[in-house]
Write a protein that holds these residues in place. Sequence first.
Motif, PDB file in Angstrom:
ATOM      1  N   GLU A   1       0.824  -1.208   0.000  1.00 21.44           N
ATOM      2  CA  GLU A   1       0.000   0.000   0.000  1.00 21.44           C
ATOM      3  C   GLU A   1       0.857   1.255   0.000  1.00 21.44           C
ATOM      4  O   GLU A   1       0.522   2.257  -0.614  1.00 21.44           O
ATOM      5  CB  GLU A   1      -0.919  -0.006   1.225  1.00 21.44           C
ATOM      6  CG  GLU A   1      -1.919   1.132   1.239  1.00 21.44           C
ATOM      7  CD  GLU A   1      -2.777   1.128   2.481  1.00 21.44           C
ATOM      8  OE1 GLU A   1      -2.211   1.268   3.579  1.00 21.44           O
ATOM      9  OE2 GLU A   1      -3.992   0.982   2.351  1.00 21.44           O
ATOM     10  N   GLN A   2       2.022   1.167   0.721  1.00 18.11           N
ATOM     11  CA  GLN A   2       2.901   2.319   0.776  1.00 18.11           C
ATOM     12  C   GLN A   2       3.479   2.654  -0.598  1.00 18.11           C
ATOM     13  O   GLN A   2       3.822   3.789  -0.875  1.00 18.11           O
ATOM     14  CB  GLN A   2       4.023   2.056   1.775  1.00 18.11           C
ATOM     15  CG  GLN A   2       3.524   2.017   3.216  1.00 18.11           C
ATOM     16  CD  GLN A   2       4.619   1.635   4.195  1.00 18.11           C
ATOM     17  OE1 GLN A   2       5.745   1.353   3.797  1.00 18.11           O
ATOM     18  NE2 GLN A   2       4.297   1.609   5.476  1.00 18.11           N
TER      19      GLN A   2
ATOM     20  N   ASP B   1       1.769   2.314  -3.318  1.00 24.40           N
ATOM     21  CA  ASP B   1       0.662   2.904  -4.058  1.00 24.40           C
ATOM     22  C   ASP B   1       0.304   4.235  -3.398  1.00 24.40           C
ATOM     23  O   ASP B   1       0.758   4.550  -2.306  1.00 24.40           O
ATOM     24  CB  ASP B   1      -0.540   1.960  -4.047  1.00 24.40           C
ATOM     25  CG  ASP B   1      -1.574   2.312  -5.095  1.00 24.40           C
ATOM     26  OD1 ASP B   1      -1.320   3.250  -5.883  1.00 24.40           O
ATOM     27  OD2 ASP B   1      -2.628   1.662  -5.130  1.00 24.40           O
ATOM     28  N   SER B   2      -0.514   5.015  -4.053  1.00 29.51           N
ATOM     29  CA  SER B   2      -0.935   6.303  -3.518  1.00 29.51           C
ATOM     30  C   SER B   2      -2.300   6.638  -4.093  1.00 29.51           C
ATOM     31  O   SER B   2      -2.606   6.287  -5.239  1.00 29.51           O
ATOM     32  CB  SER B   2       0.072   7.397  -3.890  1.00 29.51           C
ATOM     33  OG  SER B   2      -0.463   8.682  -3.632  1.00 29.51           O
TER      34      SER B   2
ATOM     35  N   TRP C   1      -3.138   9.382  -5.063  1.00 29.03           N
ATOM     36  CA  TRP C   1      -2.935  10.343  -6.150  1.00 29.03           C
ATOM     37  C   TRP C   1      -2.629   9.654  -7.478  1.00 29.03           C
ATOM     38  O   TRP C   1      -2.614  10.316  -8.524  1.00 29.03           O
ATOM     39  CB  TRP C   1      -1.822  11.321  -5.788  1.00 29.03           C
ATOM     40  CG  TRP C   1      -2.106  12.032  -4.510  1.00 29.03           C
ATOM     41  CD1 TRP C   1      -1.504  11.841  -3.301  1.00 29.03           C
ATOM     42  CD2 TRP C   1      -3.116  13.026  -4.285  1.00 29.03           C
ATOM     43  NE1 TRP C   1      -2.053  12.655  -2.340  1.00 29.03           N
ATOM     44  CE2 TRP C   1      -3.042  13.392  -2.917  1.00 29.03           C
ATOM     45  CE3 TRP C   1      -4.067  13.638  -5.105  1.00 29.03           C
ATOM     46  CZ2 TRP C   1      -3.892  14.350  -2.358  1.00 29.03           C
ATOM     47  CZ3 TRP C   1      -4.911  14.587  -4.543  1.00 29.03           C
ATOM     48  CH2 TRP C   1      -4.817  14.937  -3.191  1.00 29.03           C
ATOM     49  N   HIS C   2      -2.395   8.329  -7.454  1.00 32.42           N
ATOM     50  CA  HIS C   2      -2.191   7.569  -8.689  1.00 32.42           C
ATOM     51  C   HIS C   2      -3.512   7.256  -9.377  1.00 32.42           C
ATOM     52  O   HIS C   2      -3.512   6.804 -10.521  1.00 32.42           O
ATOM     53  CB  HIS C   2      -1.459   6.253  -8.396  1.00 32.42           C
ATOM     54  CG  HIS C   2      -0.045   6.445  -7.944  1.00 32.42           C
ATOM     55  ND1 HIS C   2       0.636   5.487  -7.209  1.00 32.42           N
ATOM     56  CD2 HIS C   2       0.816   7.489  -8.090  1.00 32.42           C
ATOM     57  CE1 HIS C   2       1.857   5.922  -6.952  1.00 32.42           C
ATOM     58  NE2 HIS C   2       1.985   7.140  -7.465  1.00 32.42           N
TER      59      HIS C   2
ATOM     60  N   LEU D   1      -6.749   1.177   0.122  1.00 29.04           N
ATOM     61  CA  LEU D   1      -6.699   2.638   0.114  1.00 29.04           C
ATOM     62  C   LEU D   1      -8.090   3.261   0.237  1.00 29.04           C
ATOM     63  O   LEU D   1      -8.221   4.479   0.193  1.00 29.04           O
ATOM     64  CB  LEU D   1      -6.040   3.145  -1.183  1.00 29.04           C
ATOM     65  CG  LEU D   1      -4.536   2.919  -1.335  1.00 29.04           C
ATOM     66  CD1 LEU D   1      -4.077   3.336  -2.720  1.00 29.04           C
ATOM     67  CD2 LEU D   1      -3.769   3.690  -0.281  1.00 29.04           C
TER      68      LEU D   1
ATOM     69  N   ARG E   1      -8.526   5.909   2.951  1.00 28.34           N
ATOM     70  CA  ARG E   1      -7.822   7.150   2.643  1.00 28.34           C
ATOM     71  C   ARG E   1      -8.518   7.896   1.502  1.00 28.34           C
ATOM     72  O   ARG E   1      -8.587   9.128   1.515  1.00 28.34           O
ATOM     73  CB  ARG E   1      -6.367   6.847   2.272  1.00 28.34           C
ATOM     74  CG  ARG E   1      -5.585   6.234   3.414  1.00 28.34           C
ATOM     75  CD  ARG E   1      -4.114   6.131   3.107  1.00 28.34           C
ATOM     76  NE  ARG E   1      -3.412   5.450   4.186  1.00 28.34           N
ATOM     77  CZ  ARG E   1      -2.093   5.285   4.235  1.00 28.34           C
ATOM     78  NH1 ARG E   1      -1.334   5.757   3.267  1.00 28.34           N
ATOM     79  NH2 ARG E   1      -1.540   4.654   5.250  1.00 28.34           N
TER      80      ARG E   1
END
Length: 414
Positions: free
Chosen positions: A217-218, A220-221, A223-224, A348, A351
């Motif tokens: 997960e870290q 990935d974001s 914002w992607h 995610l 978030r």
Amino acid sequence: MATFSSAQAVQSSGKSSQFAFAAMTSLFFIWGFVTALNDILIPHLKAAFELNYFQAMLVQFCFFGAYFIVSPLAGKLIERIGYIRGIITGLLTMATGCLLFYPAAEVAVYGVFLLGLFVLASGITILQVSANPYVAILGEERTAASRLSLAQAINSLGHTLAPLFGAALIFGALHADSAKAVQLPYLILAAAVVATAIGFRFLQLPELSSPAASDSEQKDSIWHHKHLVFGAIAIFVYVGAEVSIGSFLVNYFAQPDIAGLSEQQASQMVSYYWGGAMLGRFAGALITRWIAPVYVLAFNSVIAVLLLLVTINSTGTVAVWSVLAVGFFNSIMFPTIFTLAIRGLGDLTSRGSGLLCQAIVGGALLPLLQGLVADASSVQWSFLVPALAYFYIGWYALSGSNISHNSSETKATS
């Protein structure tokens, strides 16, 4: 990776998930009721403190500004204490905000009212960050939009009843022309919210814990995921448009060439705006099970633009009912945008939900922009501001909500 992996524990028990959903709808009702009460509070405080439109819209600025500031903190809070404790915390924070209205009215200082609104909205923000994803992941992904639309319909019931409550207890009070008219209504709200918090303390609801960030997960974001980012913008302009329209209705209907209503009569008319949203959400909960949500969203946004153009270019009954009808077509927008935006996020999701709730700050900024336009020209022409917002939402439905190739690749590799 399953999109709503954390829902697996709930899906094993149909009765458990149904009971949890029923409990969640009470929260949607509460924050809908409190939010819509701002539409009555604004004209009341505008008159009591002799404010212009821009100054009066600071009510929405402080209220929805809390979403932008508190949402990231609320997301971290939920990760630590879980959804249910987060809900109780949100409710108690709301009650504190309501209680601040009593001393604010005693000292008759507009700034203290704004502080109370910020605290009140901070509690609602925690509820939003907790309840929206909870409802979305409480069942199958394909019915998430329908499920959230149904919950939002209960939210709209609160929106519908609040103007009637405000008209009776604020504009119908003995001190209707003073700030003290708000004391009793907000004391009643504080008591109701505290009672709800106590109830949730003893309800045994499924706890959907938000997982800690994994190594994958870290990498990935959020914002992607362009469909999420564009969706956050869509939430921003949608909430801004919906709130802006509701905020101006009382003053709009009081104009001689529109309806010439008293503030109390105009406040009662606001219920039709939110009532239309309620009816549309009940209908949308069924329609989006059979018609792709993106097409329903696109259709509703086009109609909303057309209705606003009608109210801008007409007077009397046509102007009144065309702007009120926008409420019906607002109906499925928030839940549909929300569920389109969090598709495919996996771990995610919480978030992404925090980002979407942060975007609710549109309700703080667009009313200010419409207030500036109203002060510079007229309330009627200021409805061009929400019309432009609905135009963007139509684009998001047909194009911006598509999951990009890069997002899919990122998700697959994680």
